[in-house]
Each structure stands twice: as structure tokens, then as C-alpha cells.
Motif scaffolding. Sequence first.
Motif, PDB file in Angstrom:
ATOM      1  N   VAL A 133      -2.979  -3.818  10.586  1.00 49.39           N
ATOM      2  CA  VAL A 133      -3.296  -2.667  11.439  1.00 49.39           C
ATOM      3  C   VAL A 133      -2.140  -1.681  11.382  1.00 49.39           C
ATOM      4  CG1 VAL A 133      -3.495  -1.943  13.866  1.00 49.39           C
ATOM      5  CG2 VAL A 133      -4.853  -3.853  13.020  1.00 49.39           C
ATOM      6  N   GLY A 134      -2.453  -0.393  11.311  1.00 44.34           N
ATOM      7  CA  GLY A 134      -1.419   0.628  11.330  1.00 44.34           C
ATOM      8  C   GLY A 134      -1.662   1.692  10.280  1.00 44.34           C
ATOM      9  N   MET A 135      -0.668   2.529  10.090  1.00 46.36           N
ATOM     10  CA  MET A 135      -0.762   3.663   9.170  1.00 46.36           C
ATOM     11  C   MET A 135      -0.193   3.291   7.808  1.00 46.36           C
ATOM     12  SD  MET A 135      -1.771   6.776   8.814  1.00 46.36           S
ATOM     13  CE  MET A 135      -1.934   7.471  10.466  1.00 46.36           C
ATOM     14  N   TRP A 136      -0.952   3.642   6.771  1.00 41.70           N
ATOM     15  CA  TRP A 136      -0.551   3.436   5.383  1.00 41.70           C
ATOM     16  C   TRP A 136      -0.579   4.800   4.699  1.00 41.70           C
ATOM     17  CZ3 TRP A 136       0.723  -1.448   3.599  1.00 41.70           C
ATOM     18  CH2 TRP A 136       0.427  -2.506   4.449  1.00 41.70           C
ATOM     19  N   VAL A 137       0.433   5.077   3.851  1.00 42.79           N
ATOM     20  CA  VAL A 137       0.603   6.418   3.279  1.00 42.79           C
ATOM     21  C   VAL A 137       0.983   6.304   1.807  1.00 42.79           C
ATOM     22  CG1 VAL A 137       1.862   8.600   3.533  1.00 42.79           C
ATOM     23  CG2 VAL A 137       1.462   7.165   5.539  1.00 42.79           C
ATOM     24  N   THR A 138       0.452   7.211   0.984  1.00 40.85           N
ATOM     25  CA  THR A 138       0.881   7.267  -0.413  1.00 40.85           C
ATOM     26  C   THR A 138       2.313   7.791  -0.472  1.00 40.85           C
ATOM     27  OG1 THR A 138      -0.093   9.471  -0.658  1.00 40.85           O
ATOM     28  CG2 THR A 138      -1.446   7.590  -1.369  1.00 40.85           C
ATOM     29  N   ALA A 139       3.000   7.530  -1.576  1.00 41.12           N
ATOM     30  CA  ALA A 139       4.403   7.921  -1.721  1.00 41.12           C
ATOM     31  C   ALA A 139       4.594   9.430  -1.556  1.00 41.12           C
ATOM     32  CB  ALA A 139       4.949   7.455  -3.065  1.00 41.12           C
ATOM     33  N   ARG A 195       0.240  12.588   0.538  1.00 43.29           N
ATOM     34  CA  ARG A 195      -1.028  13.327   0.495  1.00 43.29           C
ATOM     35  C   ARG A 195      -2.177  12.562   1.122  1.00 43.29           C
ATOM     36  NH1 ARG A 195      -2.754  14.245  -4.877  1.00 43.29           N
ATOM     37  NH2 ARG A 195      -4.338  15.545  -3.920  1.00 43.29           N
ATOM     38  N   ILE A 196      -2.115  11.229   1.076  1.00 36.56           N
ATOM     39  CA  ILE A 196      -3.201  10.416   1.621  1.00 36.56           C
ATOM     40  C   ILE A 196      -2.633   9.492   2.684  1.00 36.56           C
ATOM     41  CG2 ILE A 196      -4.981   8.696   1.089  1.00 36.56           C
ATOM     42  CD1 ILE A 196      -5.055   9.947  -1.746  1.00 36.56           C
ATOM     43  N   ARG A 197      -3.260   9.533   3.858  1.00 40.17           N
ATOM     44  CA  ARG A 197      -2.841   8.719   4.994  1.00 40.17           C
ATOM     45  C   ARG A 197      -4.064   7.941   5.474  1.00 40.17           C
ATOM     46  NH1 ARG A 197       1.668  10.185   7.409  1.00 40.17           N
ATOM     47  NH2 ARG A 197       0.944   9.711   9.499  1.00 40.17           N
ATOM     48  N   GLN A 198      -3.917   6.640   5.538  1.00 40.73           N
ATOM     49  CA  GLN A 198      -5.029   5.797   5.962  1.00 40.73           C
ATOM     50  C   GLN A 198      -4.590   4.948   7.151  1.00 40.73           C
ATOM     51  OE1 GLN A 198      -6.596   2.015   3.980  1.00 40.73           O
ATOM     52  NE2 GLN A 198      -7.786   3.653   3.066  1.00 40.73           N
ATOM     53  N   GLU A 199      -5.309   5.088   8.258  1.00 39.63           N
ATOM     54  CA  GLU A 199      -4.982   4.297   9.442  1.00 39.63           C
ATOM     55  C   GLU A 199      -6.032   3.221   9.649  1.00 39.63           C
ATOM     56  OE1 GLU A 199      -3.505   4.719  14.038  1.00 39.63           O
ATOM     57  OE2 GLU A 199      -4.535   6.429  13.130  1.00 39.63           O
ATOM     58  N   ASP A 216       2.869  -8.051  -1.173  1.00 37.62           N
ATOM     59  CA  ASP A 216       4.287  -7.748  -0.964  1.00 37.62           C
ATOM     60  C   ASP A 216       4.484  -6.507  -0.094  1.00 37.62           C
ATOM     61  OD1 ASP A 216       5.097  -9.943  -2.526  1.00 37.62           O
ATOM     62  OD2 ASP A 216       4.819  -8.756  -4.352  1.00 37.62           O
ATOM     63  N   GLY A 217       3.642  -6.362   0.926  1.00 33.49           N
ATOM     64  CA  GLY A 217       3.782  -5.254   1.867  1.00 33.49           C
ATOM     65  C   GLY A 217       3.260  -3.922   1.376  1.00 33.49           C
ATOM     66  N   VAL A 218       2.552  -3.919   0.254  1.00 30.02           N
ATOM     67  CA  VAL A 218       1.986  -2.690  -0.314  1.00 30.02           C
ATOM     68  C   VAL A 218       0.467  -2.839  -0.341  1.00 30.02           C
ATOM     69  CG1 VAL A 218       1.892  -1.209  -2.363  1.00 30.02           C
ATOM     70  CG2 VAL A 218       4.043  -2.333  -1.726  1.00 30.02           C
ATOM     71  N   LEU A 219      -0.252  -1.771   0.073  1.00 27.50           N
ATOM     72  CA  LEU A 219      -1.714  -1.778   0.066  1.00 27.50           C
ATOM     73  C   LEU A 219      -2.209  -1.121  -1.213  1.00 27.50           C
ATOM     74  CD1 LEU A 219      -4.559  -2.085   1.228  1.00 27.50           C
ATOM     75  CD2 LEU A 219      -4.121  -0.045   2.636  1.00 27.50           C
ATOM     76  N   TYR A 220      -2.892  -1.904  -2.034  1.00 23.09           N
ATOM     77  CA  TYR A 220      -3.525  -1.414  -3.253  1.00 23.09           C
ATOM     78  C   TYR A 220      -4.994  -1.210  -2.925  1.00 23.09           C
ATOM     79  CZ  TYR A 220       0.815  -2.954  -5.341  1.00 23.09           C
ATOM     80  OH  TYR A 220       2.147  -3.122  -5.641  1.00 23.09           O
ATOM     81  N   VAL A 225      -2.026   3.531  -4.174  1.00 24.00           N
ATOM     82  CA  VAL A 225      -0.957   2.639  -3.736  1.00 24.00           C
ATOM     83  C   VAL A 225      -0.420   3.236  -2.451  1.00 24.00           C
ATOM     84  CG1 VAL A 225       1.278   1.632  -4.301  1.00 24.00           C
ATOM     85  CG2 VAL A 225      -0.405   2.019  -6.121  1.00 24.00           C
ATOM     86  N   LEU A 226      -0.531   2.475  -1.352  1.00 22.67           N
ATOM     87  CA  LEU A 226      -0.115   2.985  -0.042  1.00 22.67           C
ATOM     88  C   LEU A 226       0.960   2.078   0.548  1.00 22.67           C
ATOM     89  CD1 LEU A 226      -3.638   3.190   0.021  1.00 22.67           C
ATOM     90  CD2 LEU A 226      -2.784   4.952   1.551  1.00 22.67           C
ATOM     91  N   TYR A 227       1.878   2.710   1.276  1.00 22.83           N
ATOM     92  CA  TYR A 227       2.991   2.000   1.892  1.00 22.83           C
ATOM     93  C   TYR A 227       2.876   2.119   3.411  1.00 22.83           C
ATOM     94  CZ  TYR A 227       4.613   2.458  -2.865  1.00 22.83           C
ATOM     95  OH  TYR A 227       4.693   2.410  -4.220  1.00 22.83           O
ATOM     96  N   ARG A 228       3.278   1.078   4.094  1.00 25.70           N
ATOM     97  CA  ARG A 228       3.223   1.103   5.562  1.00 25.70           C
ATOM     98  C   ARG A 228       4.180   2.158   6.089  1.00 25.70           C
ATOM     99  NH1 ARG A 228       1.149  -2.001   9.343  1.00 25.70           N
ATOM    100  NH2 ARG A 228       0.809  -3.828   8.083  1.00 25.70           N
TER     101      ARG A 228
END
Length: 108
Positions: free
Chosen positions: A36-42, A45-49, A94-98, A103-106
Motif C-alpha cells: 500500500v502506498g505511492m509508487w513513482v517512476t524514476a 511522470r507516472i504516479r500510482q497509489e 527487491d522493493g521495486v514495482l514492475y 518500473v516504479l519506486y516507492r
Amino acid sequence: MPRTAAVALGLLAVLAASACKQDRPGRPQTDPHPHVGMWVTADGRIRQELLPDGRYEEARDGRERAYTGRYTVTGDHIDYFDDLGFTATGDVRDGVLYHEHLVLYREH
């Protein structure tokens, strides 16, 4: 009121109260998964909650709620069901959402 009708109404009240504790069947709000939470591309440009109620909201290039829908989690695998009808998948490693080609990072 006959006893049978009173029992039926009581049962309906219990079921309604139970349903109010959950926004999605099988996913109580009080028991969110670790993703749960916010994931963002490096590039941001893309933010997924991923919301605790089993819904998600995705913003693209500043367009809030460009995509919305529901999701389910099985371990580190996520299945997405967009409100427009399409589906997608994602995996956290490894803490990265594919998520499909993203590729999104918390966000912290």
C-alpha cells in the motif's frame, strides 16, 4: 412482528454491519498489505497509489486519476482491474514495482 421476521432483520443488520467494515470482499481496511502506498517512476511522470481499500489511482504526466480501478495482491504479485475494463499485472521484487513495462519506486 413475528419472531421469524425479527430474526431475519437481525441477521440482515449483522451482515450489513460486516459489509460496511470492508470496501472490497476479503480485504478489511484494517489489514492492508505491505505494498500500500505511492509508487513513482524514476522521472516522476507516472504516479500510482495503491490504496488500502483495494483500489488504485494512477496519474500520468500531471493528469490526476488518469487510470483508476481495483487490484488484488497475492504475495508480491498484483493483478489490476481497471475501471475501463482492461487488466494488467505487476510484481514487487527487491522493493521495486514492475508493472507491465513500467518500473516504479516507492515514494518515501
